[in-house]
Design an enzyme around this catalytic site. Structure first.
Site: not given
Length: 287
Positions: A92, A194-195
């Site tokens: 990510f 920050n899932p």
């Protein structure tokens, strides 16, 4: 070969990126030019003329960016606060919005000596590494369940350690595992997370939908599944006076604060907007 004005190449890049629907065409065009030239973006005005191969190299990257390949894939890095980390397929890409969450966490740690910090869903390792950079005496733990993300995080951790930052402690694990970091129960000063939080089927730009790993973006239960697990884990890990900061979808502005408030050991629950004013992360303190 006759040298050519860099300004004209950047203007053409902006035109192409605008036509492709890129959200920030000028910024991206200038960052691509700076990347090719190996200079900081702010120094571009000091380079009025460039050789034709430079123009060609800029053009090739602009063509890829116009296909909505993420800028960070093209340059190979992303920034978070005071540091940069390397990124690419399988991890990510850190977003500027997360810097506000980082700033809140660092403010909480100010004045604490040897604080213990846990970064849940670490991905590239950016949050954990930014804390280690800003707080050299911090003991920073980071965890992720994705082996591809962990490979990037390990690489970035090695690079930052070589640059002189305090090494982080990187683990493979699931934030839903109620035994993860059990040895830290009640000892942690700060939990950051920050899932994955986008509800399945949510509309996203091609840069996210086609390139970010789906498991790092989407979560079941309307985007709340991993957030629920992270809040439970944080409530267990935090010491009295410790803090939690967790990012969420902009549609979660009321539901996530309610989830955190439901944990009776967490207090001072507050939701915060991102750089565009949308609800983005919630913070709390441990009683």
């Amino acid at each position: 070969m006759k040298r050519q004005p860099l300004r004209l190449a950047i203007l053409e890049a902006i035109r192409i990126l605008e036509a492709a629907g890129v959200e920030s065409p000028r910024t991206d065009a200038e960052l691509i030019a700076a990347h090719v030239l190996g200079v900081e973006r702010g120094r571009l005005p000091l380079v009025p003329l460039v050789d034709p191969p430079v123009i060609d190299a800029i053009g090739k990257l602009v063509t890829e960016r116009a296909k909505r390949v993420p800028l960070q894939y093209l340059t190979g890095w992303a920034a978070l606060g005071p540091i940069t980390v390397e990124v690419g397929p399988g991890v990510f890409i850190p977003r500027p919005e997360t810097e506000l969450l980082l700033e809140w966490g660092l403010a909480l740690l100010r004045g604490r000596t040897n604080p213990i910090v846990v970064d849940l869903c670490t991905g590239s390792g950016a949050l954990a590494l930014a804390v280690a950079h800003a707080m050299p005496d911090a003991v920073v733990y980071a965890v992720d369940s994705d082996p591809h993300a962990l490979a990037w995080a390990r690489h970035n951790a090695d690079v930052r350690a070589e640059a002189g930052d305090t090494p982080i402690r990187l683990y493979s694990g699931d934030v839903g595992d109620d035994t993860i970091f059990a040895e830290l129960d009640g000892l942690v000063d700060l939990v950051l997370c920050n899932p994955p939080y986008v509800p399945p089927g949510g509309e996203l730009p091609p840069e996210v939908l086609d390139y970010d790993p789906p498991q790092a973006v989407f979560a079941a239960d309307g985007g709340l599944a991993v957030i629920r697990q992270a809040v439970a884990t944080a409530a267990r890990l935090l010491k009295p006076g410790g803090g939690l900061a967790i990012e969420h979808d902009d549609t979660h502005g009321s539901v996530v604060p309610a989830l955190v408030t439901a944990r009776k050991v967490l207090t001072a629950v507050e939701d915060h907007p991102d750089l565009t004013g949308r609800p983005r992360f919630v913070t709390a303190r441990r009683l």
